[in-house]
Design an enzyme around this catalytic site. Structure first.
Site, PDB file in Angstrom:
ATOM      1  N   GLU A  26       1.178  -0.990  -0.358  1.00  0.00           N
ATOM      2  CA  GLU A  26       0.399  -0.039  -0.194  1.00  0.00           C
ATOM      3  C   GLU A  26       0.911   1.243  -0.082  1.00  0.00           C
ATOM      4  O   GLU A  26       1.800   1.224   0.959  1.00  0.00           O
ATOM      5  CB  GLU A  26      -0.283  -0.135   1.294  1.00  0.00           C
ATOM      6  CG  GLU A  26      -1.926  -1.288   0.895  1.00  0.00           C
ATOM      7  CD  GLU A  26      -3.072  -1.263  -0.060  1.00  0.00           C
ATOM      8  OE1 GLU A  26      -2.900  -0.293  -0.640  1.00  0.00           O
ATOM      9  OE2 GLU A  26      -3.597  -2.502   0.199  1.00  0.00           O
TER      10      GLU A  26
ATOM     11  N   HIS B 245      -1.440  -6.210   2.245  1.00  0.00           N
ATOM     12  CA  HIS B 245      -1.773  -6.634   2.505  1.00  0.00           C
ATOM     13  C   HIS B 245      -1.368  -8.089   1.618  1.00  0.00           C
ATOM     14  O   HIS B 245      -1.080  -8.520   1.081  1.00  0.00           O
ATOM     15  CB  HIS B 245      -3.440  -6.334   1.693  1.00  0.00           C
ATOM     16  CG  HIS B 245      -3.692  -4.973   2.122  1.00  0.00           C
ATOM     17  ND1 HIS B 245      -4.649  -4.155   1.404  1.00  0.00           N
ATOM     18  CD2 HIS B 245      -4.872  -5.698   3.698  1.00  0.00           C
ATOM     19  CE1 HIS B 245      -5.523  -3.477   2.941  1.00  0.00           C
ATOM     20  NE2 HIS B 245      -5.771  -4.479   3.750  1.00  0.00           N
TER      21      HIS B 245
ATOM     22  N   CYS C 144      -7.382  -1.543   8.975  1.00  0.00           N
ATOM     23  CA  CYS C 144      -6.441  -1.348   7.665  1.00  0.00           C
ATOM     24  C   CYS C 144      -5.536   0.281   7.598  1.00  0.00           C
ATOM     25  O   CYS C 144      -4.705   0.114   8.402  1.00  0.00           O
ATOM     26  CB  CYS C 144      -6.062  -2.053   6.269  1.00  0.00           C
ATOM     27  SG  CYS C 144      -6.109  -4.227   7.146  1.00  0.00           S
TER      28      CYS C 144
END
Length: 208
Positions: free
Chosen positions: A84, A167, A148
Site C-alpha cells: 500500500e 496486504h 488496516c
C-alpha cells in the site's frame, strides 16, 4: 559495521469472516525466519479496534524508535501480496470488533487527507517480483478505509512516513503462511536497503 536497525512488524487479530487472520500467522512465521543479524525485529498483534490502535502505535514508536514499522493485514479480495502506497484520514464508518467507530470518522482531526510512505513501493515491488520468489507482489493506493487503512495512516503520521503496509490474501488462497513469511522477509529487507541507499544519496547531495 552498521549499527543494528530496529524494525517492528505487526499483524491483526481475527475479525469478521477471518477466524484465523493470515496477517498475524504470516508475521509469526516471519519472526521465526528473522531479518538477519543486523536487524532487531519485534512483532506484535494489533487488535481490530480503533481506540486500541490509537493507544498502541504511539507507544510502539516511542519505545522502540524503529527505522521502519511494517503493518500486515489480510484482505479477502487479495490474490497477491499487496504493497500500500498511502494511508487515508477520512471515511471510517465501519464498526470494529468492539462495535465502535470514531465519531469524526477520521484518524487525526487536523491531519492531511492522505499520507504517503517515504518508500518507493513500485521499486520494491519490481525488485521482489524479479527475485523469482514464487509469490506475486503488487501495489495499491487504497488500503480499504477500515482498521488496516486507519492503522497505516496513524503510523505514517507518527513515523513521518517511515512506515509500510502490506496486504496478504487469506491462507491457502493461494499462499501458505511460510510462503507469505518469505515474501514479507524479502519485502522488508528490500525496503531497508532502499531507505539506506536514499540516506546515502541525501548525504552526497549535502556534501556538494
Amino acid at each position: 559495521m552498521d549499527p543494528k536497525k530496529t524494525v517492528i512488524v505487526t499483524g491483526f487479530e481475527p475479525f469478521g469472516e477471518h477466524a484465523v487472520n493470515a496477517s498475524w500467522v504470516a508475521v509469526q512465521e516471519l519472526e521465526k525466519l528473522g531479518l538477519g543479524q543486523i536487524v532487531d525485529l519485534h512483532v506484535t498483534e494489533v487488535p481490530v479496534e480503533y481506540q486500541a490502535v490509537q493507544n498502541l502505535l504511539p507507544s510502539l514508536w516511542k519505545r522502540y524508535k524503529p527505522q521502519l514499522m511494517v503493518h500486515v493485514g489480510v484482505s479477502g479480495m487479495a490474490t497477491t501480496v499487496t504493497l500500500e502506497k498511502c494511508g487515508h484520514n477520512h471515511g471510517y464508518t465501519r464498526l470494529d470488533n468492539c462495535h465502535f467507530c470514531p465519531e469524526s470518522e477520521c484518524c487525526m482531526e487536523d491531519g492531511p487527507d492522505c499520507i504517503s510512505s517515504v518508500l518507493d513501493m513500485d521499486a520494491v515491488c519490481k525488485r521482489v517480483n524479479s527475485s523469482e520468489l514464487g509469490v506475486t507482489v503488487s501495489v495499491s493506493k487504497d488500503a480499504g478505509r477500515y482498521l488496516c487503512d486507519y492503522t497505516y495512516y496513524t503510523s505514517l503520521y507518527l513515523g513521518q512516513g517511515h512506515s509500510a503496509f502490506i496486504h496478504v490474501p487469506p491462507l491457502g488462497k493461494p499462499y501458505s503462511a511460510e510462503e507469505l513469511a518469505r515474501a514479507l522477509r524479502a519485502i522488508v529487507l528490500e525496503m531497508l536497503e532502499q531507505m539506506e541507499n536514499s540516506t546515502v544519496k541525501q548525504h552526497c547531495q549535502h556534501g556538494q
